[in-house]
Design an enzyme around this catalytic site. Structure first.
Site, mmCIF file in Angstrom:
data_model
loop_
_atom_site.group_PDB
_atom_site.id
_atom_site.type_symbol
_atom_site.label_atom_id
_atom_site.label_comp_id
_atom_site.label_asym_id
_atom_site.label_seq_id
_atom_site.Cartn_x
_atom_site.Cartn_y
_atom_site.Cartn_z
ATOM 1 N N GLU A 162 -32.512 64.006 65.015
ATOM 2 C CA GLU A 162 -32.228 65.443 65.102
ATOM 3 C C GLU A 162 -30.754 65.809 64.957
ATOM 4 O O GLU A 162 -30.247 66.634 65.695
ATOM 5 C CB GLU A 162 -32.733 65.992 66.444
ATOM 6 C CG GLU A 162 -34.218 65.862 66.615
ATOM 7 C CD GLU A 162 -34.683 66.289 67.998
ATOM 8 O OE1 GLU A 162 -35.716 66.959 68.078
ATOM 9 O OE2 GLU A 162 -34.020 65.942 68.998
HETATM 10 C C1 TNX Z 1 -37.417 65.323 70.409
HETATM 11 S S1 TNX Z 1 -38.022 62.539 69.995
HETATM 12 C C2 TNX Z 1 -36.315 64.548 70.738
HETATM 13 C C3 TNX Z 1 -35.750 64.616 72.093
HETATM 14 C C4 TNX Z 1 -36.489 65.590 72.963
HETATM 15 C C5 TNX Z 1 -37.959 65.463 72.706
HETATM 16 C C6 TNX Z 1 -38.801 66.307 73.597
HETATM 17 C C7 TNX Z 1 -36.571 62.501 69.609
HETATM 18 C C8 TNX Z 1 -36.147 61.319 68.893
HETATM 19 N N1 TNX Z 1 -35.818 63.572 69.918
HETATM 20 O O1 TNX Z 1 -34.389 64.958 72.014
HETATM 21 O O2 TNX Z 1 -36.189 65.299 74.280
HETATM 22 O O3 TNX Z 1 -38.211 65.840 71.375
HETATM 23 O O4 TNX Z 1 -40.154 65.996 73.435
#
Ligand code: TNX
Length: 522
Positions: free
Chosen positions: A325
């Site tokens: 992300e």
């Molecule tokens: C996505 S999963 C994220 C996290 C959040 C999560 C909440 C991932 C690699 N990144 O930063 O905590 O969703 O479900």
């Protein structure tokens, strides 16, 4: 016969020869051969507490007790034709005693967990009780389908202290999980002490990462929950967790999330920002708004120092660098940053692990990709071209932070197809998405903690779903049946309740006992 109903994960081969049970009596001993000391002590600690028996650990063989053996030449018929299962074991019991043979100390430790589940649930009692300590006559041969069987704790959004992490390790190992990924840093906080090094060209104050970054935690009043818990691990505390885990056959995989999810680092170390312009700490639950700067030389100096210190603290082979992300990192910069950071991990003697976005970058051939969401093409390509392997964490089958049902008091609900009961975490095959089985290291269930406050609420989201994952990771696909697991979960409830694990009593399971709810203060 209802005794195998407590076995999770289900063994590869379970025979019931039908003879008399073994009964553990006050004068019994545990016999431990070479390399068996740790498993013997762990077993003795559990049995002494609940039975009140002395259970001395002896070297010479004696009868009427429990014999532990490590035998690297152990042959398991049930594994014929497959690779030598290093974590495998054989367990036989009859009226004369119990013998557990592990192919390694880890295999023996796994066998000891099976013996726990063959004994009456009272064996999990925190103090001595009267019971008929009976082990049915069985012949078990057992070994894991996948070598990596993990859980993840996000200690960044809301901290879990050393005692809480140890308690989570104690719970997970009875189901033969062998990896614990600690998500140590994120936008809201930084949880691992980094020392100011002697060679410090830009004069960075790494101590501020925890001095300031350790005070952060998620605080999203919109969720109707209190703020997350602040805190951090000193290097000595982190090492204490690593040692505690290692003794119990659990590999610690530390994660420092880069180049996104770094607001706490940017707030603590001004030189990471253009014009030294540090942002304030941010405790919202937002994701994707922060980034390291690929054009700032301090970024690389910082990343290298952090990775080297973390590598020194970590005896295991893996170091997780996040990579998820990074929504405000220009794509070209993202690729450059991730390649550089992954090569720093290799230079520090470790294998990089990253969330699947990082598979698009140039990463070392033996890298590990943790698949969670989105396109699979880069992941598949890296496994076929370069020899990377994959830890499967597809959100819709493994995300332990998701709600069970719309009315769940905690948990997120962004994953499509949710909310999710234990059945959804059981009804899948990790050899999927075009990744061949031999490139799948295993699976991991991540517990993100935006909505979790403390260890008991962690329990509630983890269990029983983590039990489904434990069995998916261990037991052959073709022998798994949801209805049979449901019955065994019900039986395990009695054990978990005695251990003080605040599991969520799923409505479709007939629970032998229920724990106290962790939600009195919501
Ligand atoms: C996505 S999963 C994220 C996290 C959040 C999560 C909440 C991932 C690699 N990144 O930063 O905590 O969703 O479900």
């Amino acid at each position: 016969m209802d005794f195998p109903l407590s076995l999770v994960p289900l063994p590869v081969r379970l025979e019931l020869p039908g003879g008399d049970d073994f009964v553990l009596r006050p004068g019994a001993a545990i016999t431990a051969g070479p390399h068996c000391q740790v498993a013997a002590e762990e077993l003795a600690a559990i049995l002494r507490r609940s039975t009140g028996f002395d259970l001395p650990i002896k070297e010479a063989s004696s009868t009427g007790g429990i014999a532990l053996v490590v035998d690297p030449g152990l042959v398991l018929e049930a594994a014929a034709g497959g690779p030598t299962p290093a974590e495998g074991y054989a367990l036989t019991s009859d009226s004369s005693g119990v013998v557990i043979r592990g192919a390694s100390p880890a295999g023996l430790f796994n066998g000891v967990q099976t013996l726990r589940q063959l004994l009456p649930a009272d064996v999990e009692s925190p103090s001595a009780v009267q019971a008929d300590w009976r082990v049915p006559a069985v012949g078990i041969e057992d070994f894991p389908r996948f070598s990596y069987r993990g859980l993840m704790l996000d200690v960044a959004r809301s901290f879990l202290d050393v005692a809480e992490v140890k308690r989570q390790i104690d719970t997970m190992v009875q189901f033969k999980f062998n990896a614990l990924h600690l998500h140590l840093t994120d936008d809201q906080a930084w949880r691992i002490d980094i020392r100011n090094p002697e060679r410090n060209p830009s004069g960075l104050d790494y101590g501020a990462l925890t001095r300031l970054g350790g005070t952060g935690a998620v605080d999203a009043p919109g969720l109707g929950l209190g703020p997350g818990h602040p805190g951090f691990y000193s290097q000595a505390e982190f090492s204490e967790i690593v040692a505690y885990a290692e003794r119990r056959n659990v590999l610690i995989v530390p994660e420092v999330d880069m180049p996104g999810h770094v607001n706490a680092a940017l707030a603590a170390v001004p030189q990471l920002n253009a014009n030294n312009d540090a942002p304030a700490m941010n405790t919202t639950g937002e994701v994707g708004f922060s980034s390291l700067d690929a054009n700032n030389p301090v970024t690389y100096e910082f990343a290298r120092e952090v990775i080297h210190q973390l590598a020194e603290l970590t005896p295991g082979p893996y170091l997780h660098i996040g990579g998820d992300e990074a929504l405000v990192t220009p794509h070209g910069e993202y690729l450059a940053l991730v390649s550089e950071i992954a090569s720093m991990v290799a230079e520090a003697g470790k294998i990089p692990v990253g969330w699947n976005e990082y598979a698009a970058a140039r990463i070392p051939n033996d890298s590990v990709i943790q698949y969670w969401h989105g396109s699979t093409s880069a992941t598949v390509q890296k496994t076929s071209d370069a020899g990377a392997s994959v830890i499967m964490s597809p959100a819709e089958h493994t995300y332990l932070d998701q709600k069970y049902e719309p009315s769940s008091p905690i948990g997120l609900s962004w994953v499509e197809g949710g909310p999710f009961s234990w059945r959804q975490y059981y009804a899948w095959d990790p050899a999927r998405l075009g990744v061949p089985e031999n490139r799948v290291l295993g699976l991991e269930g991540p517990l993100w903690t935006e909505t979790v406050r403390g260890g008991l609420q962690a329990d509630w989201l983890l269990y029983p779903r983590a039990l489904a994952l434990a069995e998916v990771a261990w037991t052959p696909q073709e022998t798994r049946r949801a209805s049979a697991l449901g019955q065994r979960l019900g039986q395990l409830g009695a054990r978990l309740a005695l251990q003080g694990v605040a599991f969520a009593p799923a409505p479709d399971v007939d629970w032998a006992a229920r724990p106290t709810s962790p939600f009195h203060d919501i």
